[in-house]
Design an enzyme around this catalytic site. Structure first.
Site, mmCIF file in Angstrom:
data_model
loop_
_atom_site.group_PDB
_atom_site.id
_atom_site.type_symbol
_atom_site.label_atom_id
_atom_site.label_comp_id
_atom_site.label_asym_id
_atom_site.label_seq_id
_atom_site.Cartn_x
_atom_site.Cartn_y
_atom_site.Cartn_z
ATOM 1 N N ASP A 13 0.823 -1.313 0.042
ATOM 2 C CA ASP A 13 -0.062 -0.021 0.122
ATOM 3 C C ASP A 13 0.870 1.275 -0.072
ATOM 4 O OD1 ASP A 13 -2.383 -1.750 0.169
ATOM 5 O OD2 ASP A 13 -2.077 -1.929 2.257
ATOM 6 N N LYS A 16 1.926 1.642 -5.050
ATOM 7 C CA LYS A 16 2.489 1.294 -6.340
ATOM 8 C C LYS A 16 1.708 1.409 -7.483
ATOM 9 C CE LYS A 16 2.762 -2.843 -4.203
ATOM 10 N NZ LYS A 16 2.166 -2.060 -2.925
ATOM 11 N N GLY A 40 -4.460 -4.590 -3.436
ATOM 12 C CA GLY A 40 -5.392 -3.539 -3.872
ATOM 13 C C GLY A 40 -4.727 -2.242 -4.139
ATOM 14 N N HIS A 41 -4.805 -1.756 -5.442
ATOM 15 C CA HIS A 41 -4.104 -0.774 -5.853
ATOM 16 C C HIS A 41 -4.972 0.243 -6.195
ATOM 17 C CE1 HIS A 41 -0.709 -3.574 -7.206
ATOM 18 N NE2 HIS A 41 -0.858 -3.592 -5.866
ATOM 19 N N GLN A 236 1.956 -6.230 -3.221
ATOM 20 C CA GLN A 236 2.583 -6.480 -1.682
ATOM 21 C C GLN A 236 3.931 -6.073 -1.656
ATOM 22 O OE1 GLN A 236 1.002 -9.703 -3.349
ATOM 23 N NE2 GLN A 236 -0.795 -8.854 -2.514
#
Ligand code: GDP
Ligand code: MG
Length: 435
Positions: A13, A16, A40-41, A236
């Site tokens: 988080d 990225k 989750g991006h 990650q």
């Protein structure tokens, strides 16, 4: 050979997604390399907020080919739903701008049950997202799991493969359900799952995803030969890496730079830039050591200013000061060429900022990361905050204290800071071309 990679250097988080989306503007291909729908991006672009879990963060650029690589594990349901969600938001997801490797492994319903089962059995909970990602990698390593390619096999052959893969799960569930019946575990019973059920699950979503499943190597080879820009998007983060991170509080894949290259299928010598992404502080979702954690008013304020709630689970993220010892460790282990520092706007709201520059460990002061991180106490340097980045569009325009903060990170780590995030919107990115 303009191949660039974007990887996280903390606990995920770091932003990225936004860095990938930014870099993608000149790219021909963006490839997601590791992890699954536990990622989750978030990208804020065109005045809208997009959350990606499996799709590469470049999907909102229709001119770029977004690719899911062999190192990713994908739940066919999540993938089909995410494609639909993006289309509903007006984003193009078609055969000419999105492909999935036929080698990508498939996450199935029993993998999610296994996530719950393993967490139930563990004394020391990892705090997984419960998306079945770890168990998918486990069965991949056991060499029984199915891949996207298998979805095209004769129905009977595919069912046999699924049945083979389910054997261990069902044996385990029978044994565990007995213990639940005996009251040894207070948990809902686990379902016996048949090959027919998982076959139907695959077929239900195959309709949406089948047109995207391809052999990615000829596409990559063509782009490499034509010298086109390829971006490898990591998921990650380094400290969640199963080899190099805070094992066992890690993820099941290898999100360090080498693992990310492998997950994409691109050799290390072809990669020109490795951009490591950090926040100007640290956040962590899930359990595990966190040397600079601020479980107090400071952490609470940063959480609110930075909207630090998980994209995948909505869980409040744990917050702490920037740990530069941890970041510096990734310089060589990831072969970094530059850094992207996000949330400079967020941390600047504090007048006084601490940065971790060493640890007290076994009665000594050290500046490396030992394997038993939990025995470290932080040594801080105090830096001046209280800046406002609102009007800055270049590095020079940043307030002096903000520039000092960035320069301190560069001096300590020995890695140049090329990208600075001063807001969630894609427009709030400061690029230092000279770096
Ligand atoms: P990823 O998993 O590394 O892609 O990061 P996430 O998208 O899960 O989390 C980063 C969060 O911070 C997202 O909500 C972003 O919109 C937000 N973000 C990223 N960079 C910045 C920044 O420079 N400033 C602010 N205020 N928010 C940012
Ligand atoms: Mg994230």
């Amino acid at each position: 050979m303009p191949i660039k990679m974007i990887v996280g250097l903390q606990y995920g988080d770091e932003g990225k997604g936004r860095a990938t989306h930014y870099e993608a503007k000149n790219a021909s291909i963006v490839i997601r390399a590791t992890g699954g729908s536990n990622a989750g991006h978030t990208v804020v672009a065109n005045g809208k907020k997009y959350d990606m879990h499996l799709l590469p963060s470049a999907i909102i650029r229709p001119e770029v080919l977004s690719m899911i690589g062999p190192g990713v594990v994908a739940d066919v349901k999540v993938l089909a739903e995410e494609i639909q969600k993006m289309r509903d938001a007006g984003v193009k997801v078609e055969k000419d701008n999105f492909v999935v490797s036929e080698r990508t492994h498939v996450t199935l319903p029993h993998h999610k049950e296994l996530d719950r089962l393993y967490e139930m059995l563990k004394e020391n909970k990892v705090g997984t997202t419960g998306r079945g990602v770890g168990p998918t990698y486990e069965e991949k390593t056991r060499r029984t799991n199915i891949r996207m390619y298998d979805l095209f096999l004769e129905p009977n052959i595919l069912k046999e493969k699924i049945a083979e893969n389910l054997k261990v799960y069902n044996i385990l569930v029978e044994a565990i359900n007995k213990l639940i019946e005996e009251g040894i575990y207070q948990e809902e019973k686990f379902p016996i799952i048949t090959a027919e059920e998982e076959y139907e699950y695959c077929m239900k979503y195959k309709g949406v995803i089948k047109e995207f499943i391809v052999d990615i190597y000829p596409i990559l080879n063509k782009a490499i030969e034509k010298n086109e820009l390829i971006i490898i998007e990591g998921a990650q983060s380094f400290w969640l890496d199963n080899d190099h991170g805070d094992y066992p509080m890690t993820t099941s894949s290898h999100p360090n730079a080498s693992g990310t290259a492998s997950g994409a299928g691109i050799g290390p010598t072809l990669i020109k830039e490795v951009i490591g992404v950090i926040k100007a502080y640290t956040s962590r979702v899930g359990n595990g050591p966190f040397i600079t954690e601020q479980d107090n008013d400071i952490g609470n304020s940063i959480r609110e200013w930075g909207h630090e709630y998980g994209t995948t689970t909505g869980r409040p993220r744990r917050i702490g000061w920037l740990d530069l010892v941890m970041v510096k460790h990734t310089k060589n282990t990831s072969g970094l060429t530059s850094l992207c520092v996000n949330h400079l706007d967020t941390i600047g709201k504090l007048d006084k900022i601490l940065v971790c520059i060493g640890y007290k460990y076994k009665n000594q002061d050290i500046n490396y990361v030992p394997i038993d991180k939990e025995n470290c106490k932080p040594i801080y340097k105090e830096l001046k905050g209280g800046w406002n980045t609102q009007n800055a569009t270049t590095f020079e325009e940043l307030p002096k204290e903000a520039k000092d903060y960035i320069q301190f990170i560069e001096e300590y780590t020995g890695v140049p800071v090329k990208y600075i995030g001063v807001g969630a919107d894609e427009k709030r990115t400061i690029i230092r071309e000279e770096v």
